[in-house]
Design an enzyme around this catalytic site. Structure first.
Site: not given
Length: 181
Positions: A9-11
């Site tokens: 997940c990017s964040t």
């Protein structure tokens, strides 16, 4: 054959649950989850996972973009896996390099993507050449237009201090001296 999943997940605000659920549905029991942008070259969890995989294992991802955002990086990872005898499976794109058709399909996708990158470069170069022939300026536009330099000179001739000119034009004193030189 052990299937090992990699979810990214990017964040930290995002949730990997849907990726993990999809991997469980295809028989993955071991997972590595990472919260980091796919554009980052150094992803500790992915690097550790890639180093721990053994010949015959299959790395499973939800989508190829979870593994990498760059074609070059994706192909490097794929080559590294293939050289170690490790398969790659993408659930949503239905790519499985443990089969001959899957390897062929992955190679075709990589070749097409590489072709597109080359064509974009060629079109860009041709467009720049045409622009130059027609006298168009290419490259980065100057931050300060010539008219602004004249405004600076006029302000200084009118008695304004260089500090006032810098504030009015939103430039540093060093930049002002460079422009006036």
């Amino acid at each position: 054959m052990t299937k090992i999943g990699y979810a990214r997940c990017s964040t930290d605000d995002q949730n990997a649950a849907s990726q993990i659920d999809a991997m469980k549905a295809v028989g993955v029991e071991l997972f590595e989850v990472e919260f980091m942008s796919g554009t980052k070259r150094e992803r500790p969890a992915l690097n550790m996972l890639l180093d721990s995989l053994q010949p015959g294992d299959v790395l499973v991802v939800y989508k190829l973009d979870r593994l990498s955002r760059s074609l070059k990086d994706l192909l490097e990872i794929s080559d590294k896996l293939q050289s170690k005898g490790i398969g790659l499976q993408s659930i949503t794109q239905q790519i499985d390099t443990t089969t001959a058709i899957g390897r062929c399909f992955f190679s075709i996708i990589g070749a097409i993507a590489e072709l597109e990158v080359c064509q974009i470069r060629e079109r860009t170069a041709a467009g720049l050449e045409v622009a130059r022939k027609h006298g168009k300026l290419t490259g980065r536009k100057p931050r300060i237009r010539p008219e602004t330099i004249e405004v600076a000179r006029t302000m200084i001739d009118a008695g304004k201090t260089k500090t006032d000119v810098c504030k009015a034009l939103n430039i540093s004193r060093t930049r002002l001296y460079e422009l006036l030189a």
